[in-house]
Enzyme design. Structure first.
Site, PDB file in Angstrom:
ATOM      1  N   ASP A  56      -2.517  -5.143  -4.656  1.00 26.27           N
ATOM      2  CA  ASP A  56      -1.303  -4.642  -5.321  1.00 26.27           C
ATOM      3  C   ASP A  56      -1.646  -4.096  -6.708  1.00 26.27           C
ATOM      4  OD1 ASP A  56       0.140  -5.461  -3.144  1.00 26.27           O
ATOM      5  OD2 ASP A  56       0.775  -7.355  -4.046  1.00 26.27           O
TER       6      ASP A  56
HETATM    7  N1  URA Z   1      -1.492 -10.674  -1.439  1.00 28.22           N
HETATM    8  C1  URA Z   1      -0.598 -10.117  -2.292  1.00 28.22           C
HETATM    9  O1  URA Z   1       0.560 -10.487  -2.311  1.00 28.22           O
HETATM   10  N2  URA Z   1      -1.042  -9.142  -3.102  1.00 28.22           N
HETATM   11  C2  URA Z   1      -2.309  -8.687  -3.130  1.00 28.22           C
HETATM   12  O2  URA Z   1      -2.643  -7.802  -3.896  1.00 28.22           O
HETATM   13  C3  URA Z   1      -3.221  -9.288  -2.251  1.00 28.22           C
HETATM   14  C4  URA Z   1      -2.795 -10.276  -1.402  1.00 28.22           C
END
Ligand code: URA
Length: 230
Positions: free
Chosen positions: A102
């Site tokens: 993310d």
């Molecule tokens: N899980 C999430 O919620 N975000 C990420 O970036 C990776 C795994």
């Protein structure tokens, strides 16, 4: 593509020529004599007949990046910097990300031009453990551990997550190992407890650990040994 098809696609070889050349041991792939017609030829393979190179083979590239917060795990984005902007490499359009993170998640990100390699890393069947350090808004209770091990029902995908291992490191701090990579998976898991993830950092993907020498935004090529681990 299979070696015999690769060779017979070249105008100078008939199928019979290919068969004979293979039988006579005149064909090499990556410097080794190959007689097997089904041997796989990839864009990275160097193929020669009688020492004459017919395909030089692209170089396969593999990088480990310490993703900083505030950049997108995409190759292009109209509004934000992308992880590829952090790489000073030629032909970046050939590269792709093996396992997105993310926008504000930090940590280990693998980038390559080798689709087979990245599929081995990310396809669900391999169940490769991904290790995250998590900080949350609310305290993390002991009862979380059992729930992470039992799995969470994700209605959108209509599945229950595979057993995950939660190790509580502090009142708001834990290490989580998951073997899948569902959309926003870690945040959704903590969301079950109405506990917001305020910081998320990926430390490891299977055998590959983020190099502690890499500061956020820095990257390096993987070593031959690291590449072979996948
Ligand atoms: N899980 C999430 O919620 N975000 C990420 O970036 C990776 C795994």
């Amino acid at each position: 593509m299979r070696l015999d098809r690769f060779l017979s696609n070249l105008p100078r070889f008939s199928r019979k020529d290919v068969r004979l050349a293979l039988l006579a041991g005149r064909v090499t792939v990556d410097g080794t004599t190959v007689r097997e017609p089904l041997h796989e030829v990839r864009e990275f393979s160097r193929v020669a007949v009688d020492g004459e190179v017919l395909q030089a083979g692209k170089s396969a590239r593999y990088f480990m990046l310490h993703k900083p917060p505030g950049c997108v795990s995409a190759t292009t984005d109209p509004h934000h910097p992308t992880v590829l902007d952090l790489l000073q490499e030629p032909d970046k359009q050939e590269l792709h990300i093996a396992g997105r993170l993310d926008f504000n998640t930090t940590g280990l990100m693998l980038i390559t031009n080798d689709g087979q390699w990245s599929r081995r890393l990310t396809q669900p069947v391999t169940l490769l453990p991904k290790v995250y350090e998590v900080e949350t808004e609310q305290p993390i209770g002991q009862h979380y551990i059992e729930q992470f091990a039992a799995g969470f029902y994700f209605a959108y995908e209509d599945l229950t997550t595979r057993p995950a291992q939660l190790v509580i490191l502090g009142s708001h701090h834990a290490r989580l190992t998951i073997v899948e990579g569902r959309y926003h998976q870690v945040k959704r898991m903590f969301g079950y407890f109405n506990n917001k993830v305020v910081s998320l950092h990926r430390e490891r993907m299977g055998p590959l650990t983020l190099d502690p020498m890499l500061k956020p935004g820095e990257y390096r090529a993987l070593t031959a040994e690291e590449i072979q681990h996948i």
